[in-house]
Design an enzyme around this catalytic site. Structure first.
Site, short mmCIF file in Angstrom:
data_model
loop_
_atom_site.label_atom_id
_atom_site.label_comp_id
_atom_site.label_asym_id
_atom_site.label_seq_id
_atom_site.Cartn_x
_atom_site.Cartn_y
_atom_site.Cartn_z
N ARG A 68 6.42 12.36 -0.06
CA ARG A 68 5.87 11.17 0.89
C ARG A 68 7.09 10.46 1.16
O ARG A 68 7.49 9.81 2.29
CB ARG A 68 4.98 10.48 0.22
CG ARG A 68 4.20 9.52 0.92
CD ARG A 68 3.31 8.38 0.03
NE ARG A 68 2.25 7.47 0.99
CZ ARG A 68 1.99 6.47 0.51
NH1 ARG A 68 2.40 5.88 -0.61
NH2 ARG A 68 1.25 5.80 1.52
N ALA A 76 1.14 3.82 6.69
CA ALA A 76 1.05 5.10 5.93
C ALA A 76 -0.28 5.16 4.95
O ALA A 76 -0.20 4.25 4.14
CB ALA A 76 2.27 5.65 4.90
N SER A 77 -1.40 6.05 5.35
CA SER A 77 -2.47 5.77 4.44
C SER A 77 -2.27 6.03 3.06
O SER A 77 -1.39 6.77 2.81
CB SER A 77 -3.43 6.86 5.25
OG SER A 77 -3.67 6.42 6.41
N ALA A 78 -3.36 5.56 2.27
CA ALA A 78 -3.04 6.11 0.76
C ALA A 78 -3.22 7.72 0.70
O ALA A 78 -3.91 8.32 1.32
CB ALA A 78 -4.33 5.28 0.08
N PRO A 79 -2.25 8.22 -0.04
CA PRO A 79 -2.34 9.59 -0.41
C PRO A 79 -3.83 10.56 -0.53
O PRO A 79 -4.13 11.22 -0.13
CB PRO A 79 -1.36 9.96 -1.58
CG PRO A 79 -0.57 9.02 -1.09
CD PRO A 79 -1.50 7.66 -0.79
#
Length: 215
Positions: free
Chosen positions: A40, A97-100
């Site tokens: 990431r 960036a969205s939470a993984p």
């Protein structure tokens, strides 16, 4: 691809544990492999903004703090004010960036398989497209981003990572007819209704996965 050191490998393992806990089950092996191969942090800008107050965090000025945010199972803002400069009191999030755990939950729901072609709406940092490209291989992923600067940055990150995903700068609601038909269409942005173009560009029996916005 940026070389991954021992610290980053440990951070990936920690993130994997956090995502597995959030999902309530171990991540599918194909996605675990993608997480390890497509880190990431390589898809985040050198400056991110965190918390409700959008506090700036620079990789150059605070590398350890920046890395913690990169490998936490939380969303981080990756652009403010559509890329325009602004003071602390004038910031608003224009890309994140969205939470993984959200990313991998949606990838699991998408249920992609060998040979599938995928259209993604909302490229953002390019990480989601990179994970899909790792899973599916060259020439299988098209991703559309309305912000020209973000599209260029994502394309550069994907190329630097050696991942073959085609980035299109354009209106995501129109999809990308020239690359279709697609087996899967996935949106990283919420919509109130599914645009007709996404359905028209999906093969019979395909899947269109979108977060729904209400109101």
């Amino acid at each position: 691809m940026e070389q991954i050191g021992a610290d980053e490998r440990a951070a990936v393992c920690g993130l994997l544990g956090s995502v597995d806990e959030s999902l309530g089950a171990p991540m599918a092996p194909v996605w675990e492999a993608a997480l390890r191969a497509v880190p990431r942090h390589a898809f985040l800008p050198a400056t991110v903004w965190v918390g409700e107050d959008l506090v700036e965090c620079s990789r150059e000025a605070a590398p350890e703090q920046w890395s913690r945010h990169a490998y936490a199972d939380t969303a981080v803002v990756t652009q403010v004010n559509d890329g325009a400069a602004a003071g602390p009191g004038e910031r608003w999030a224009s890309c994140s960036a969205s939470a993984p755990s959200i990313v991998f939950r949606m990838l699991d729901m998408l249920d992609v398989g060998a040979g599938h072609r995928v259209l993604e709406i909302g490229t953002g940092t390019g990480w989601n497209a990179g994970l899909l490209a790792h899973r599916l291989g060259p020439g299988r992923v098209v991703t559309v981003e309305v912000d020209e600067g973000l599209a260029a940055q994502a394309a550069g990150r994907l190329e630097g990572a050696g991942l073959d995903a085609r980035v299109i700068h354009g209106d995501g609601s129109l999809g990308h007819e020239a690359g279709g038909p697609y087996d899967r269409v996935v949106a990283t942005c919420s919509v109130r209704a599914v645009p007709p173009a996404w359905i028209a560009q999906t093969r019979p029996g395909g899947v269109v996965l979108v977060p729904c916005g209400l109101g």
